[in-house]
Write a protein that holds these residues in place. Structure first.
Motif, PDB file in Angstrom:
ATOM      1  N   GLY A 171      -2.030  18.234  -7.572  1.00  0.00           N
ATOM      2  CA  GLY A 171      -2.542  17.684  -6.707  1.00  0.00           C
ATOM      3  C   GLY A 171      -1.276  16.962  -5.089  1.00  0.00           C
ATOM      4  N   ASP A 172      -0.399  18.603  -5.539  1.00  0.00           N
ATOM      5  CA  ASP A 172       0.863  18.062  -4.505  1.00  0.00           C
ATOM      6  C   ASP A 172       0.874  17.919  -3.128  1.00  0.00           C
ATOM      7  OD1 ASP A 172       3.155  16.202  -5.884  1.00  0.00           O
ATOM      8  OD2 ASP A 172       4.172  17.939  -5.927  1.00  0.00           O
ATOM      9  N   ILE A 173       1.125  17.540  -2.163  1.00  0.00           N
ATOM     10  CA  ILE A 173       0.832  18.261  -0.812  1.00  0.00           C
ATOM     11  C   ILE A 173       2.078  18.620  -0.391  1.00  0.00           C
ATOM     12  CG2 ILE A 173      -1.139  16.616  -0.518  1.00  0.00           C
ATOM     13  CD1 ILE A 173       1.227  14.557   1.729  1.00  0.00           C
ATOM     14  N   VAL A 195       7.695  18.939   1.106  1.00  0.00           N
ATOM     15  CA  VAL A 195       8.658  18.113   2.374  1.00  0.00           C
ATOM     16  C   VAL A 195       7.946  16.149   2.970  1.00  0.00           C
ATOM     17  CG1 VAL A 195       9.250  17.013   4.813  1.00  0.00           C
ATOM     18  CG2 VAL A 195       9.027  19.418   3.920  1.00  0.00           C
ATOM     19  N   ARG A 196       9.446  15.808   2.715  1.00  0.00           N
ATOM     20  CA  ARG A 196       9.027  13.609   2.341  1.00  0.00           C
ATOM     21  C   ARG A 196       9.348  13.155   3.074  1.00  0.00           C
ATOM     22  NH1 ARG A 196       5.876  16.011  -0.404  1.00  0.00           N
ATOM     23  NH2 ARG A 196       5.072  15.669  -2.028  1.00  0.00           N
ATOM     24  N   ASP A 197       8.882  11.959   3.239  1.00  0.00           N
ATOM     25  CA  ASP A 197       9.522  10.798   4.602  1.00  0.00           C
ATOM     26  C   ASP A 197      10.441  10.132   3.810  1.00  0.00           C
ATOM     27  OD1 ASP A 197      10.657   8.869   5.912  1.00  0.00           O
ATOM     28  OD2 ASP A 197       8.960   8.931   7.345  1.00  0.00           O
ATOM     29  N   SER A 212       0.580  -1.396  -0.138  1.00  0.00           N
ATOM     30  CA  SER A 212       0.116  -0.123  -0.210  1.00  0.00           C
ATOM     31  C   SER A 212       0.653   0.952  -0.143  1.00  0.00           C
ATOM     32  CB  SER A 212      -0.738  -0.412   1.148  1.00  0.00           C
ATOM     33  OG  SER A 212      -1.788   1.012   1.026  1.00  0.00           O
ATOM     34  N   SER A 213       0.278   2.623   0.111  1.00  0.00           N
ATOM     35  CA  SER A 213       1.022   3.604   0.414  1.00  0.00           C
ATOM     36  C   SER A 213       0.711   4.626   1.252  1.00  0.00           C
ATOM     37  CB  SER A 213       0.923   3.996  -1.669  1.00  0.00           C
ATOM     38  OG  SER A 213       1.119   5.623  -1.632  1.00  0.00           O
ATOM     39  N   ALA A 214       1.280   5.242   1.391  1.00  0.00           N
ATOM     40  CA  ALA A 214       0.952   6.893   1.970  1.00  0.00           C
ATOM     41  C   ALA A 214       0.446   7.207   1.725  1.00  0.00           C
ATOM     42  CB  ALA A 214       2.272   7.665   2.410  1.00  0.00           C
ATOM     43  N   PRO A 249      -7.200   8.208  -9.414  1.00  0.00           N
ATOM     44  CA  PRO A 249      -7.478   7.075  -9.113  1.00  0.00           C
ATOM     45  C   PRO A 249      -6.164   5.900  -9.054  1.00  0.00           C
ATOM     46  CG  PRO A 249      -7.449   7.851 -11.694  1.00  0.00           C
ATOM     47  CD  PRO A 249      -7.534   8.561 -10.496  1.00  0.00           C
ATOM     48  N   TYR A 250      -5.180   6.029  -8.814  1.00  0.00           N
ATOM     49  CA  TYR A 250      -3.954   5.498  -8.344  1.00  0.00           C
ATOM     50  C   TYR A 250      -4.234   5.047  -7.131  1.00  0.00           C
ATOM     51  CZ  TYR A 250       0.477   3.882  -6.326  1.00  0.00           C
ATOM     52  OH  TYR A 250       1.452   3.555  -5.428  1.00  0.00           O
ATOM     53  N   GLY A 251      -4.395   6.457  -6.577  1.00  0.00           N
ATOM     54  CA  GLY A 251      -4.706   6.322  -4.850  1.00  0.00           C
ATOM     55  C   GLY A 251      -5.722   5.593  -4.382  1.00  0.00           C
ATOM     56  N   LEU A 286      16.521  20.038 -13.650  1.00  0.00           N
ATOM     57  CA  LEU A 286      15.606  19.534 -12.699  1.00  0.00           C
ATOM     58  C   LEU A 286      14.072  21.064 -12.161  1.00  0.00           C
ATOM     59  CD1 LEU A 286      13.831  17.436 -10.455  1.00  0.00           C
ATOM     60  CD2 LEU A 286      15.391  18.887  -7.962  1.00  0.00           C
ATOM     61  N   ASN A 287      12.869  20.638 -12.713  1.00  0.00           N
ATOM     62  CA  ASN A 287      11.913  21.295 -12.031  1.00  0.00           C
ATOM     63  C   ASN A 287      11.626  21.142 -10.660  1.00  0.00           C
ATOM     64  OD1 ASN A 287      11.624  22.914 -14.793  1.00  0.00           O
ATOM     65  ND2 ASN A 287      10.525  20.934 -15.247  1.00  0.00           N
ATOM     66  N   VAL A 288      11.694  22.130  -9.978  1.00  0.00           N
ATOM     67  CA  VAL A 288      11.192  21.799  -8.045  1.00  0.00           C
ATOM     68  C   VAL A 288       9.656  22.581  -8.171  1.00  0.00           C
ATOM     69  CG1 VAL A 288      11.553  23.004  -6.000  1.00  0.00           C
ATOM     70  CG2 VAL A 288      13.791  22.357  -7.449  1.00  0.00           C
TER      71      VAL A 288
HETATM   72  C1  WQD Z   1       8.606  14.202  -3.975  1.00  0.00           C
HETATM   73  C2  WQD Z   1       8.252  15.524  -3.749  1.00  0.00           C
HETATM   74  C3  WQD Z   1       7.187  16.992  -5.805  1.00  0.00           C
HETATM   75  C4  WQD Z   1       9.848  15.269  -9.253  1.00  0.00           C
HETATM   76  C5  WQD Z   1       4.663   9.738  -5.691  1.00  0.00           C
HETATM   77  C6  WQD Z   1       3.053   9.635  -5.105  1.00  0.00           C
HETATM   78  C7  WQD Z   1       2.889   8.350  -3.876  1.00  0.00           C
HETATM   79  C8  WQD Z   1       4.214   7.725  -3.280  1.00  0.00           C
HETATM   80  C9  WQD Z   1       5.185   7.765  -3.832  1.00  0.00           C
HETATM   81  C10 WQD Z   1       3.172   5.292  -4.905  1.00  0.00           C
HETATM   82  C11 WQD Z   1       7.357  16.239  -4.033  1.00  0.00           C
HETATM   83  C12 WQD Z   1       8.723  17.126  -5.447  1.00  0.00           C
HETATM   84  C13 WQD Z   1       9.094  15.579  -7.995  1.00  0.00           C
HETATM   85  C14 WQD Z   1      10.010  16.544  -9.732  1.00  0.00           C
HETATM   86  C15 WQD Z   1       9.856  18.404  -8.241  1.00  0.00           C
HETATM   87  N1  WQD Z   1       4.299   6.624  -4.474  1.00  0.00           N
HETATM   88  N2  WQD Z   1       9.155  16.904  -7.524  1.00  0.00           N
HETATM   89  N3  WQD Z   1      10.602  17.768  -9.156  1.00  0.00           N
HETATM   90  O1  WQD Z   1       4.639  12.962  -5.013  1.00  0.00           O
HETATM   91  O2  WQD Z   1       5.660  12.412  -2.774  1.00  0.00           O
HETATM   92  O3  WQD Z   1       4.808  10.643  -4.123  1.00  0.00           O
HETATM   93  O4  WQD Z   1       5.678   9.095  -4.860  1.00  0.00           O
HETATM   94  O5  WQD Z   1       2.257   4.976  -3.906  1.00  0.00           O
HETATM   95  O6  WQD Z   1       2.005   7.951  -4.182  1.00  0.00           O
HETATM   96  O7  WQD Z   1       1.786  10.318  -5.733  1.00  0.00           O
HETATM   97  O8  WQD Z   1       6.791  12.178  -4.272  1.00  0.00           O
HETATM   98  O9  WQD Z   1       8.867  11.493  -5.710  1.00  0.00           O
HETATM   99  O10 WQD Z   1       7.066  12.491  -7.038  1.00  0.00           O
HETATM  100  O11 WQD Z   1       7.990  14.033  -5.373  1.00  0.00           O
HETATM  101  O12 WQD Z   1      10.066  19.268  -7.091  1.00  0.00           O
HETATM  102  O13 WQD Z   1      10.425  16.675 -11.063  1.00  0.00           O
HETATM  103  O14 WQD Z   1       9.551  15.736  -5.028  1.00  0.00           O
HETATM  104  O15 WQD Z   1       6.608  18.047  -5.804  1.00  0.00           O
HETATM  105  O16 WQD Z   1       7.142  17.823  -2.765  1.00  0.00           O
HETATM  106  P1  WQD Z   1       5.491  12.164  -3.987  1.00  0.00           P
HETATM  107  P2  WQD Z   1       7.225  12.511  -5.677  1.00  0.00           P
END
Ligand code: WQD
Ligand code: NAD
Length: 331
Positions: free
Chosen positions: A293-295, A228-230, A122-124, A146-148, A213-215
């Protein structure tokens, strides 16, 4: 023997290595829609044992019946599925078919064969937009794509199944953001086309395959404004699967739902900096609009996994960058 669906994919291949090194026989079932058969050779090179490999689809009920009849399968780790959030909004039926119909077909074959130990990827993403951080397993679930939604539905199917008959041992593992690679540099993440996820994109900039890279946004409510991600090392994730399997196999029945993360969050800019430092490469980037859709931020409360499984992530950001870079430099 453990049946690993999606075992030539990113997380499945690393978990196969860990399972083999813990003494399990592994049979991989993968249709290679997002991976290559050479991964089986690489796994064999790492572990010294070639896992069984069947090229086939989890939606092929007759094939599954044959596999369960011909092999002493005790448990299934189910990684196979489609995982690109953006793509899932364009071809939702393919996602529902692969991820939901595929999981149901697999569970039906298991039920017929009397195999009732099932570890699910599953997924966060099931937490939607976090109301509170860190995320605990009782946080309300929601899906914005749909994925989620496929992950939510399969989680629910598993709960229904668990309550419908005794003897099911089910783990629903909610991964945060897998990154890194096996320290051998022989297996890792190989996205096809333009990477959706941050770290594979960073890697392609570091190796010169892409100019920058596009941020996606620097106006989030986070310390430096970027998301911010884990991020969790894929080998820690693999160990988490082994721990979940051991837990399930120690009980007559179980329904485990647990986060697999580190409990720490890093921003996009911190990830770029860490990767640049480890690789010694420049990572040019530009700030662009937010990705729809990003958090803003997401990280795990890992108390449940620690207490229930005795598992915690051991590897840090530097390990993830070092191991990813070793893999990313492969031709
Ligand atoms: C991480 C951060 C982006 C790409 C996704 C799915 C989630 C899970 C994991 C499966 C975010 C930023 C990214 C880029 C960027 N998958 N980013 N430039 O969005 O947390 O999760 O993958 O279950 O369901 O939604 O991961 O790696 O795409 O992004 O700035 O080219 O990097 O905005 O803050 P995310 P991610
Ligand atoms: P991956 O694409 O590298 O691996 C999935 C594997 O499944 C691929 O080898 C693919 O060929 C195979 N596959 C897909 N559909 C199949 C089918 N119908 N029959 C047989 N094989 C099929 O993805 P991954 O990153 O290793 O992810 C594994 C699982 O973990 C997926 O279910 C994914 O949704 C979940 N997950 C991944 C992440 C992540 O960021 N990587 C995060 C949370 C959850």
């Amino acid at each position: 023997m453990i049946l690993v669906t999606g075992g030539t994919g990113f997380i499945g291949s690393h978990t196969t290595v860990t399972l083999q090194q813990a003494g399990h026989d592994v049979l991989i079932l993968d249709n290679l829609c997002n991976s290559r058969p050479e991964v089986v050779d690489a796994i064999a090179a790492i572990t010294g044992t070639r896992p069984g490999f069947v090229e086939g689809d989890i939606r092929d009920a007759a094939l599954l019946d044959r596999l369960f009849a011909e092999h002493p399968i005790q448990a299934v780790m189910h990684f196979a599925g489609l995982k690109a959030v953006g793509e899932s909004t364009q071809i939702p039926l393919a996602y529902y078919d692969n991820n939901i119909h595929g999981s149901v077909t697999l569970l039906q074959a298991m039920q017929k064969a009397g195999v009732r130990t099932f570890i699910f990827s599953s997924s966060a993403t099931v937490y939607g937009d976090p109301q509170k951080l860190p995320l605990t397993e009782d946080h309300p679930r929601s899906a914005t794509n749909p994925y989620g939604h496929t992950k939510l539905v399969v989680e629910d199917i598993l709960e229904n199944l668990y309550h419908s008959e005794s003897g099911w041992r089910i783990a629903r593992l909610r991964y945060f953001n897998p990154a890194g690679a096996h320290p051998s540099g022989l297996i890792g993440e190989s996205p096809q086309g333009v990477p959706n996820n941050l770290m594979p994109f960073v890697a392609q900039v570091a190796t010169g395959q892409r100019p920058r890279l596009n941020v996606f946004g620097n106006d989030y409510d986070t310390p430096d404004g970027t998301g911010v991600r884990d991020y969790i090392h894929v080998m820690d994730l693999a160990e988490g699967h082994k721990a979940a399997l051991d837990y399930c196999q120690s009980l007559p029945q179980a329904l485990l739902t647990t986060n697999l993360g580190t409990g720490k969050g890093y921003s996009v800019l911190e990830m770029i900096q860490a990767y640049a430092q480890t690789s010694g490469q420049d990572i040019p980037y530009q700030i662009t609009a937010r990705r729809p859709g990003d958090i803003a931020a997401c990280w795990a409360d890992v108390t449940h996994a620690t207490q229930t499984l005795g598992w915690t992530a051991r590897l840090g950001l530097e390990d993830m960058c070092r191991d990813a870079w070793r893999w990313d430099q492969q031709p």
